[in-house]
Write an enzyme that holds these catalytic residues in place. Structure first.
Site, mmCIF file in Angstrom:
data_model
loop_
_atom_site.group_PDB
_atom_site.id
_atom_site.type_symbol
_atom_site.label_atom_id
_atom_site.label_comp_id
_atom_site.label_asym_id
_atom_site.label_seq_id
_atom_site.Cartn_x
_atom_site.Cartn_y
_atom_site.Cartn_z
ATOM 1 N N GLY A 46 0.828 -1.196 0.000
ATOM 2 C CA GLY A 46 0.000 0.000 0.000
ATOM 3 C C GLY A 46 0.863 1.246 0.000
ATOM 4 C CD GLN A 51 3.351 5.798 2.610
ATOM 5 O OE1 GLN A 51 2.360 5.247 2.155
ATOM 6 N NE2 GLN A 51 4.371 5.124 3.111
ATOM 7 C CB CYS A 90 5.580 2.128 7.066
ATOM 8 S SG CYS A 90 5.037 3.634 6.237
ATOM 9 C CG LEU A 91 6.445 0.990 0.932
ATOM 10 C CD1 LEU A 91 5.808 1.272 -0.415
ATOM 11 C CD2 LEU A 91 7.540 -0.066 0.782
ATOM 12 C CG HIS A 132 -0.096 1.098 7.336
ATOM 13 N ND1 HIS A 132 0.932 0.682 8.148
ATOM 14 C CD2 HIS A 132 0.454 1.969 6.447
ATOM 15 C CE1 HIS A 132 2.049 1.283 7.770
ATOM 16 N NE2 HIS A 132 1.789 2.062 6.734
ATOM 17 C CD GLU A 133 -0.901 2.347 2.892
ATOM 18 O OE1 GLU A 133 -0.521 3.528 2.798
ATOM 19 O OE2 GLU A 133 -0.099 1.414 3.082
ATOM 20 C CG HIS A 136 0.447 6.816 5.702
ATOM 21 N ND1 HIS A 136 1.592 7.280 6.307
ATOM 22 C CD2 HIS A 136 0.707 5.508 5.396
ATOM 23 C CE1 HIS A 136 2.487 6.296 6.367
ATOM 24 N NE2 HIS A 136 1.976 5.211 5.826
HETATM 25 ZN ZN ZN Z 1 2.877 3.392 5.682
#
Ligand code: ZN
Length: 161
Positions: A46, A51, A90-91, A132-133, A136
Site C-alpha cells: 500500500g 508518502q 511501512c515504505l 494503515h494507509e 497516513h
Molecule cells: Zn505506511
C-alpha cells in the site's frame, strides 16, 4: 508513468492532514499511476499520497488478491470488528517493523477514478492495509501504535553460506 520519491519518517509531510480530492483531473490520474508503480517497485502492499509528498486523500493498495490494485479516493472506514496482532512495516520506514494490533475486519467506502462510490470489505492483511494507509491521510504513522519497539527486517546473510 514515473517512480516518485517515497518520503521517509521525519519528513513533515507525513504528519499533515490531507485534503479530499475534489475532482479527477489528468494530474490525479498520473499521480495514481505513479503511486501504483512506486508501490510495486518498492514491494509494498500500500501507498498513501502523502508518502509521495501529495497532501490528498488518496491511497493505493494491493495485497495480491484478485481485485487489486485498489485505488481509493476519499476513503472512509464505515465499520470494523475483531482484532489481529502482528508485524507491520511501512515504505516510509524501510527495513523496520513492529507489532501493531488492528481490527481483523474493515468495511470502507471510497470513490474510484470515475468518482463512483464503492465499498470494500477486507479481512486480515487487507483490513490491516486499509487502516494503515488511511492513518497516513491524517498524518499518522504505524509507529505510534507499535507495542514493544521496532525491529530490523533486513538480516545479514550467514557467513557460512
Ligand atoms: Zn505506511
Amino acid at each position: 508513468m514515473a517512480l516518485r520519491t517515497i518520503r521517509e519518517q521525519g519528513d513533515p509531510v507525513l504528519t499533515k492532514v490531507c485534503r479530499p480530492v475534489a475532482e479527477i483531473t489528468p494530474k490525479i490520474r498520473t499521480l495514481v499511476e505513479d503511486m501504483i508503480e512506486t508501490m510495486y517497485e518498492a514491494n509494498g502492499v500500500g501507498l498513501a499520497a502523502p508518502q509521495v509528498g501529495i497532501l490528498k486523500r488518496l491511497v493505493v493498495i494491493d495485497v495480491g488478491d484478485e481485485y487489486g490494485p485498489y485505488i481509493m479516493i476519499n476513503p472512509e472506514i464505515l465499520e470494523t470488528s475483531g482484532e489481529q496482532t502482528g508485524d507491520e512495516g511501512c515504505l516510509s520506514l524501510p527495513g523496520k517493523a513492529g507489532v501493531v494490533t488492528r481490527p481483523n475486519y474493515v468495511k470502507a467506502k471510497y470513490y474510484d477514478l470515475d468518482m463512483k462510490e464503492c465499498e470494500v470489505e477486507g479481512e486480515e492483511l487487507l483490513a490491516r492495509a486499509i487502516c494503515h494507509e488511511l492513518d497516513h491521510l491524517d498524518g499518522h504513522m504505524y509507529t505510534e501504535k507499535v507495542v514493544g519497539g521496532l525491529h530490523d527486517t533486513v538480516y545479514a546473510e550467514s557467513e557460512e553460506e
